[in-house]
Design a protein around this motif. Sequence first.
Motif, PDB file in Angstrom:
ATOM      1  N   MET A   1      44.146  45.154  51.074  1.00 50.17           N
ATOM      2  CA  MET A   1      43.511  43.829  51.143  1.00 50.17           C
ATOM      3  C   MET A   1      44.581  42.760  50.921  1.00 50.17           C
ATOM      4  N   HIS A   2      44.524  41.675  51.670  1.00 45.35           N
ATOM      5  CA  HIS A   2      45.477  40.587  51.541  1.00 45.35           C
ATOM      6  C   HIS A   2      45.486  40.061  50.105  1.00 45.35           C
ATOM      7  N   ARG A   3      46.697  39.709  49.622  1.00 44.55           N
ATOM      8  CA  ARG A   3      46.859  39.304  48.215  1.00 44.55           C
ATOM      9  C   ARG A   3      45.995  38.092  47.864  1.00 44.55           C
ATOM     10  N   LYS A   4      45.999  37.056  48.694  1.00 42.35           N
ATOM     11  CA  LYS A   4      45.197  35.867  48.403  1.00 42.35           C
ATOM     12  C   LYS A   4      43.698  36.180  48.412  1.00 42.35           C
ATOM     13  N   LEU A   5      43.312  37.075  49.314  1.00 40.65           N
ATOM     14  CA  LEU A   5      41.908  37.461  49.366  1.00 40.65           C
ATOM     15  C   LEU A   5      41.511  38.208  48.101  1.00 40.65           C
ATOM     16  N   ARG A   6      42.426  39.069  47.609  1.00 38.62           N
ATOM     17  CA  ARG A   6      42.146  39.791  46.368  1.00 38.62           C
ATOM     18  C   ARG A   6      42.060  38.831  45.188  1.00 38.62           C
ATOM     19  N   MET A   7      42.935  37.832  45.161  1.00 36.11           N
ATOM     20  CA  MET A   7      42.884  36.829  44.087  1.00 36.11           C
ATOM     21  C   MET A   7      41.551  36.101  44.080  1.00 36.11           C
ATOM     22  N   THR A   8      41.122  35.676  45.269  1.00 43.39           N
ATOM     23  CA  THR A   8      39.847  34.957  45.374  1.00 43.39           C
ATOM     24  C   THR A   8      38.679  35.843  44.950  1.00 43.39           C
ATOM     25  N   ALA A   9      38.679  37.084  45.419  1.00 44.49           N
ATOM     26  CA  ALA A   9      37.585  38.009  45.088  1.00 44.49           C
ATOM     27  C   ALA A   9      37.553  38.294  43.590  1.00 44.49           C
ATOM     28  N   ALA A  10      38.716  38.504  42.972  1.00 43.00           N
ATOM     29  CA  ALA A  10      38.768  38.791  41.544  1.00 43.00           C
ATOM     30  C   ALA A  10      38.223  37.618  40.729  1.00 43.00           C
ATOM     31  N   MET A  11      38.590  36.392  41.117  1.00 42.71           N
ATOM     32  CA  MET A  11      38.107  35.217  40.400  1.00 42.71           C
ATOM     33  C   MET A  11      36.589  35.062  40.546  1.00 42.71           C
ATOM     34  N   LEU A  12      36.093  35.266  41.777  1.00 46.73           N
ATOM     35  CA  LEU A  12      34.651  35.127  42.004  1.00 46.73           C
ATOM     36  C   LEU A  12      33.855  36.183  41.233  1.00 46.73           C
ATOM     37  N   LEU A  13      34.395  37.385  41.126  1.00 45.52           N
ATOM     38  CA  LEU A  13      33.704  38.445  40.390  1.00 45.52           C
ATOM     39  C   LEU A  13      33.661  38.149  38.892  1.00 45.52           C
ATOM     40  N   PRO A  47      29.646  46.187  36.387  1.00 45.79           N
ATOM     41  CA  PRO A  47      30.286  46.614  37.649  1.00 45.79           C
ATOM     42  C   PRO A  47      31.138  45.513  38.273  1.00 45.79           C
ATOM     43  N   LEU A  48      30.692  44.247  38.159  1.00 45.12           N
ATOM     44  CA  LEU A  48      31.487  43.141  38.692  1.00 45.12           C
ATOM     45  C   LEU A  48      32.831  43.066  37.978  1.00 45.12           C
ATOM     46  N   ALA A  49      32.789  43.202  36.639  1.00 44.55           N
ATOM     47  CA  ALA A  49      34.028  43.153  35.862  1.00 44.55           C
ATOM     48  C   ALA A  49      34.945  44.320  36.220  1.00 44.55           C
ATOM     49  N   ALA A  50      34.369  45.512  36.394  1.00 40.58           N
ATOM     50  CA  ALA A  50      35.166  46.690  36.736  1.00 40.58           C
ATOM     51  C   ALA A  50      35.813  46.524  38.115  1.00 40.58           C
ATOM     52  N   LEU A  51      35.046  45.996  39.065  1.00 39.56           N
ATOM     53  CA  LEU A  51      35.581  45.801  40.417  1.00 39.56           C
ATOM     54  C   LEU A  51      36.712  44.769  40.409  1.00 39.56           C
ATOM     55  N   ALA A  52      36.545  43.714  39.600  1.00 40.29           N
ATOM     56  CA  ALA A  52      37.589  42.691  39.506  1.00 40.29           C
ATOM     57  C   ALA A  52      38.876  43.287  38.954  1.00 40.29           C
ATOM     58  N   ILE A  53      38.764  44.185  37.981  1.00 44.49           N
ATOM     59  CA  ILE A  53      39.948  44.830  37.400  1.00 44.49           C
ATOM     60  C   ILE A  53      40.667  45.675  38.439  1.00 44.49           C
ATOM     61  N   LEU A  54      39.913  46.340  39.307  1.00 47.44           N
ATOM     62  CA  LEU A  54      40.526  47.170  40.346  1.00 47.44           C
ATOM     63  C   LEU A  54      41.342  46.347  41.347  1.00 47.44           C
ATOM     64  N   LEU A  55      41.043  45.057  41.437  1.00 45.88           N
ATOM     65  CA  LEU A  55      41.743  44.194  42.388  1.00 45.88           C
ATOM     66  C   LEU A  55      43.006  43.556  41.811  1.00 45.88           C
ATOM     67  N   LEU A  56      43.349  43.875  40.554  1.00 47.84           N
ATOM     68  CA  LEU A  56      44.419  43.170  39.860  1.00 47.84           C
ATOM     69  C   LEU A  56      45.826  43.621  40.230  1.00 47.84           C
TER      70      LEU A  56
END
Length: 257
Positions: A1-13, A47-56
């Motif tokens: 996944m693109h880095r900026k997209l991962r940053m955005t997704a992690a913040m939203l989660l 689950p949202l918190a866990a998914l955000a951690i996986l994107l770090l």
Amino acid sequence: MHRKLRMTAAMLLAVPGYIIAALQILPGVPIPVAELARFVPYYWLLPLAALAILLLWRLPLWLTAVVLLNPVLVLTFHMGLRWNPEAASSESGQALRVLTFNTKSYKVKYVPGGMTALADEIRAHDADVVALQDADGFIPRGTGMAPRRMAPMLGYPEVVALGQYVIASRHPIQECSAGDLSRSERSRNFLRCVLLVRGTPLTVVTAHFVSPRYSLLAVKGDPMEGTSDWSTNLDERLLQAATLAQALGSLPRPLVV
């Protein structure tokens, strides 16, 4: 996944956990809203918190800190986790095990084997004093508005009941009385008893405020109309808390509530 997209997704989660925590702690938030935020189901936040951690992976440290703080907020503000290490006391005293239990026995008694399992659970804790709420299943109907001494139960020789309340003790119960909480039909009073524990009088109080359950269901069913029911319910519970706090101020110590 693109880095900026991962940053955005992690913040939203991570956002929902922060919003719900903010509603509980920020000044200026209306009390009904702040209290309602405490009842938001927390299991969908994990689950949202866990998914955000996986994107770090290989993301900035500041974002890592923001995301990792999110499950801490869920565990503390939402789930009520507290760290209470046992501190060594400099005062001499005698140990007393007290169990408080909202038994819902008025429902449990209709479940096959339910009351037996409930009684076994209480005995397993081996408490010196047991204070029960919603204990209608343990006592005869119509106990009245005044405390009544009951036959020994659950292995406790001293038993007093009042409405939905039961106080059972291995130590002598000297006296009991009822106190007023509000005009609510089910949670209109509380039970106070004085026990004699190895020569020392101990005041034990058991109370059960009105349930927020039905008001929460009203909000879930219709957020606009249900909010009025929630505010009314909250006002009554706060009134009951203030009434009980005022009554406790004049009760003798030591005191267990």
